[in-house]
Design a protein around this motif. Structure first.
Motif, PDB file in Angstrom:
ATOM      1  N   UNK A  29      74.932 -16.582 -48.726  1.00 31.40           N
ATOM      2  CA  UNK A  29      76.336 -16.657 -48.380  1.00 31.40           C
ATOM      3  C   UNK A  29      76.619 -17.321 -47.050  1.00 31.40           C
ATOM      4  N   UNK A  30      75.621 -17.619 -46.256  1.00 31.96           N
ATOM      5  CA  UNK A  30      75.851 -18.220 -44.953  1.00 31.96           C
ATOM      6  C   UNK A  30      75.757 -19.737 -44.978  1.00 31.96           C
ATOM      7  N   UNK A  31      75.202 -20.302 -45.999  1.00 32.01           N
ATOM      8  CA  UNK A  31      74.964 -21.732 -45.976  1.00 32.01           C
ATOM      9  C   UNK A  31      76.056 -22.491 -46.709  1.00 32.01           C
ATOM     10  N   UNK A  32      76.170 -23.755 -46.372  1.00 31.96           N
ATOM     11  CA  UNK A  32      77.092 -24.634 -47.085  1.00 31.96           C
ATOM     12  C   UNK A  32      76.669 -24.780 -48.536  1.00 31.96           C
ATOM     13  N   UNK A  33      75.356 -24.714 -48.785  1.00 30.55           N
ATOM     14  CA  UNK A  33      74.877 -24.809 -50.156  1.00 30.55           C
ATOM     15  C   UNK A  33      75.421 -23.669 -51.001  1.00 30.55           C
ATOM     16  N   UNK A  34      75.440 -22.463 -50.450  1.00 35.29           N
ATOM     17  CA  UNK A  34      75.975 -21.317 -51.203  1.00 35.29           C
ATOM     18  C   UNK A  34      77.468 -21.520 -51.471  1.00 35.29           C
ATOM     19  N   UNK A  35      78.181 -21.979 -50.462  1.00 37.19           N
ATOM     20  CA  UNK A  35      79.622 -22.198 -50.645  1.00 37.19           C
ATOM     21  C   UNK A  35      79.889 -23.239 -51.725  1.00 37.19           C
ATOM     22  N   UNK A  36      79.111 -24.317 -51.710  1.00 39.48           N
ATOM     23  CA  UNK A  36      79.284 -25.344 -52.746  1.00 39.48           C
ATOM     24  C   UNK A  36      78.880 -24.802 -54.114  1.00 39.48           C
ATOM     25  N   UNK A  37      77.839 -23.983 -54.154  1.00 40.22           N
ATOM     26  CA  UNK A  37      77.408 -23.383 -55.425  1.00 40.22           C
ATOM     27  C   UNK A  37      78.503 -22.472 -55.977  1.00 40.22           C
ATOM     28  N   UNK A  90      71.016 -25.837 -58.666  1.00 36.79           N
ATOM     29  CA  UNK A  90      70.283 -26.826 -57.860  1.00 36.79           C
ATOM     30  C   UNK A  90      70.757 -26.803 -56.411  1.00 36.79           C
ATOM     31  N   UNK A  91      72.009 -26.436 -56.188  1.00 35.80           N
ATOM     32  CA  UNK A  91      72.526 -26.342 -54.825  1.00 35.80           C
ATOM     33  C   UNK A  91      72.046 -25.072 -54.121  1.00 35.80           C
ATOM     34  N   UNK A  92      71.966 -23.972 -54.890  1.00 39.80           N
ATOM     35  CA  UNK A  92      71.500 -22.711 -54.317  1.00 39.80           C
ATOM     36  C   UNK A  92      70.747 -21.929 -55.384  1.00 39.80           C
ATOM     37  N   UNK A  93      69.433 -22.115 -55.461  1.00 38.96           N
ATOM     38  CA  UNK A  93      68.634 -21.439 -56.495  1.00 38.96           C
ATOM     39  C   UNK A  93      68.621 -19.917 -56.373  1.00 38.96           C
ATOM     40  N   UNK A 118      67.823 -15.618 -72.140  1.00 40.13           N
ATOM     41  CA  UNK A 118      67.076 -14.479 -71.602  1.00 40.13           C
ATOM     42  C   UNK A 118      66.353 -14.869 -70.307  1.00 40.13           C
ATOM     43  N   UNK A 119      65.801 -16.077 -70.280  1.00 46.70           N
ATOM     44  CA  UNK A 119      65.108 -16.548 -69.063  1.00 46.70           C
ATOM     45  C   UNK A 119      66.088 -16.692 -67.896  1.00 46.70           C
ATOM     46  N   UNK A 120      67.272 -17.223 -68.176  1.00 50.66           N
ATOM     47  CA  UNK A 120      68.279 -17.390 -67.121  1.00 50.66           C
ATOM     48  C   UNK A 120      68.722 -16.031 -66.596  1.00 50.66           C
ATOM     49  N   UNK A 121      68.936 -15.082 -67.497  1.00 53.46           N
ATOM     50  CA  UNK A 121      69.338 -13.742 -67.051  1.00 53.46           C
ATOM     51  C   UNK A 121      68.228 -13.090 -66.240  1.00 53.46           C
ATOM     52  N   UNK A 122      66.993 -13.268 -66.666  1.00 61.84           N
ATOM     53  CA  UNK A 122      65.864 -12.702 -65.921  1.00 61.84           C
ATOM     54  C   UNK A 122      65.792 -13.304 -64.519  1.00 61.84           C
ATOM     55  N   UNK A 123      66.070 -14.589 -64.421  1.00 65.63           N
ATOM     56  CA  UNK A 123      66.051 -15.258 -63.113  1.00 65.63           C
ATOM     57  C   UNK A 123      67.144 -14.682 -62.205  1.00 65.63           C
ATOM     58  N   UNK A 124      68.305 -14.376 -62.782  1.00 63.46           N
ATOM     59  CA  UNK A 124      69.384 -13.771 -61.999  1.00 63.46           C
ATOM     60  C   UNK A 124      68.925 -12.454 -61.385  1.00 63.46           C
ATOM     61  N   UNK A 125      68.174 -11.685 -62.163  1.00 62.28           N
ATOM     62  CA  UNK A 125      67.666 -10.396 -61.680  1.00 62.28           C
ATOM     63  C   UNK A 125      66.640 -10.616 -60.577  1.00 62.28           C
ATOM     64  N   UNK A 126      65.804 -11.625 -60.728  1.00 64.24           N
ATOM     65  CA  UNK A 126      64.750 -11.897 -59.750  1.00 64.24           C
ATOM     66  C   UNK A 126      65.295 -12.373 -58.417  1.00 64.24           C
ATOM     67  N   UNK A 127      66.308 -13.255 -58.435  1.00 65.63           N
ATOM     68  CA  UNK A 127      66.751 -13.868 -57.178  1.00 65.63           C
ATOM     69  C   UNK A 127      67.654 -12.972 -56.343  1.00 65.63           C
ATOM     70  N   UNK A 128      68.420 -12.074 -56.993  1.00 63.07           N
ATOM     71  CA  UNK A 128      69.289 -11.167 -56.239  1.00 63.07           C
ATOM     72  C   UNK A 128      69.299  -9.786 -56.896  1.00 63.07           C
ATOM     73  N   UNK A 129      68.165  -9.086 -56.845  1.00 64.56           N
ATOM     74  CA  UNK A 129      68.126  -7.763 -57.478  1.00 64.56           C
ATOM     75  C   UNK A 129      69.181  -6.840 -56.878  1.00 64.56           C
ATOM     76  N   UNK A 130      69.812  -6.070 -57.752  1.00 64.77           N
ATOM     77  CA  UNK A 130      70.827  -5.129 -57.284  1.00 64.77           C
ATOM     78  C   UNK A 130      72.216  -5.708 -57.161  1.00 64.77           C
ATOM     79  N   UNK A 131      72.367  -7.015 -57.317  1.00 63.84           N
ATOM     80  CA  UNK A 131      73.691  -7.623 -57.231  1.00 63.84           C
ATOM     81  C   UNK A 131      74.462  -7.358 -58.524  1.00 63.84           C
TER      82      UNK A 131
END
Length: 161
Positions: A52-60, A88-91, A114-127
Motif C-alpha cells: 500500500x505504500x508504493x506507486x505500484x500498489x496504487x496503480x494496481x 504484474x504491477x504488484x504481485x 484455483x491456482x490464482x485463489x491459492x496465490x491470493x492466500x499466499x501473498x496476503x494471508x489473513x486479508x
C-alpha cells in the motif's frame, strides 16, 4: 549530521517509494552513527516493502477497479487482462489474484482459478481477499467431491441393474 550519515542518506536517494528522512546523528561514537544508519536502513526497507505504500500498489488498485468494471459488464477477456496487468504491477496484491481467479472460473478454467485463489492466500494471508479466495476454494472442492461421490453412486447403481 556526520559525513558518514550524509553519505548514507545520499545512498538512499535512489530508493523508490516513501521513506523516512535520515535522522540527525546524536551520538559521539562511530558505533552510535553506525547504529543510527542501520535503523534508518531498516525503516527504509520496511517502508518500501509494506503493501500500500508504493506507486505500484496504487496503480494496481486502479487497474483492479477497471477490471472489476469489465467483470461486472461480463467482459471477461478484458477483465482477465486487467487483473493480470495489476498483478504484474504488484504481485503481492491479493485482491488482483482473487479477482483473476473469479474471472478464470467464469471462463470454465477451474484449475487456473484455483491456482490464482491459492496465490491470493499466499501473498496476503489473513486479508479479506485471501479469506474470499479460501472460501471459493473450499466451495469448489466441496462441489467437486459431491459430484465425484454422485458419479460413483451412479456407476454402482448401473452395475447392479
Amino acid at each position: 549530521m556526520s559525513k558518514a550519515m550524509q553519505e548514507a542518506a545520499r545512498a538512499f536517494d535512489d530508493t523508490p517509494g516513501e521513506r523516512p528522512a535520515p535522522k540527525q546523528h546524536t551520538g559521539n561514537s562511530w558505533a552510535d552513527a553506525a547504529m543510527e544508519m542501520l535503523e534508518h536502513a531498516r525503516d527504509v526497507v520496511t517502508g518500501y516493502f509494506k503493501p500500500g505504500n508504493s506507486n505500484d500498489r496504487k496503480r494496481a488498485i486502479q487497474t483492479v477497479k477497471r477490471g472489476m468494471k469489465a467483470f461486472n459488464a461480463k467482459q471477461y477477456a478484458d477483465a482477465e487482462e486487467l487483473f493480470r496487468r495489476a498483478i504484474s504491477r504488484d504481485p503481492t496484491y491479493a485482491r488482483a489474484h482473487a479477482y483473476l481467479g473469479n474471472t478464470l472460473y467464469k471462463g470454465k478454467r477451474q484449475m487456473e482459478a484455483m491456482c490464482a485463489w491459492q496465490k491470493a492466500i499466499e501473498v496476503e494471508p489473513g486479508s479479506d481477499a485471501a479469506d474470499m479466495a479460501q472460501e471459493k476454494i473450499q466451495r469448489i472442492t466441496k462441489k467437486t467431491h459431491e459430484a465425484a461421490f454422485q458419479l460413483e453412486m451412479d456407476v454402482m447403481a448401473r452395475g447392479r441393474g
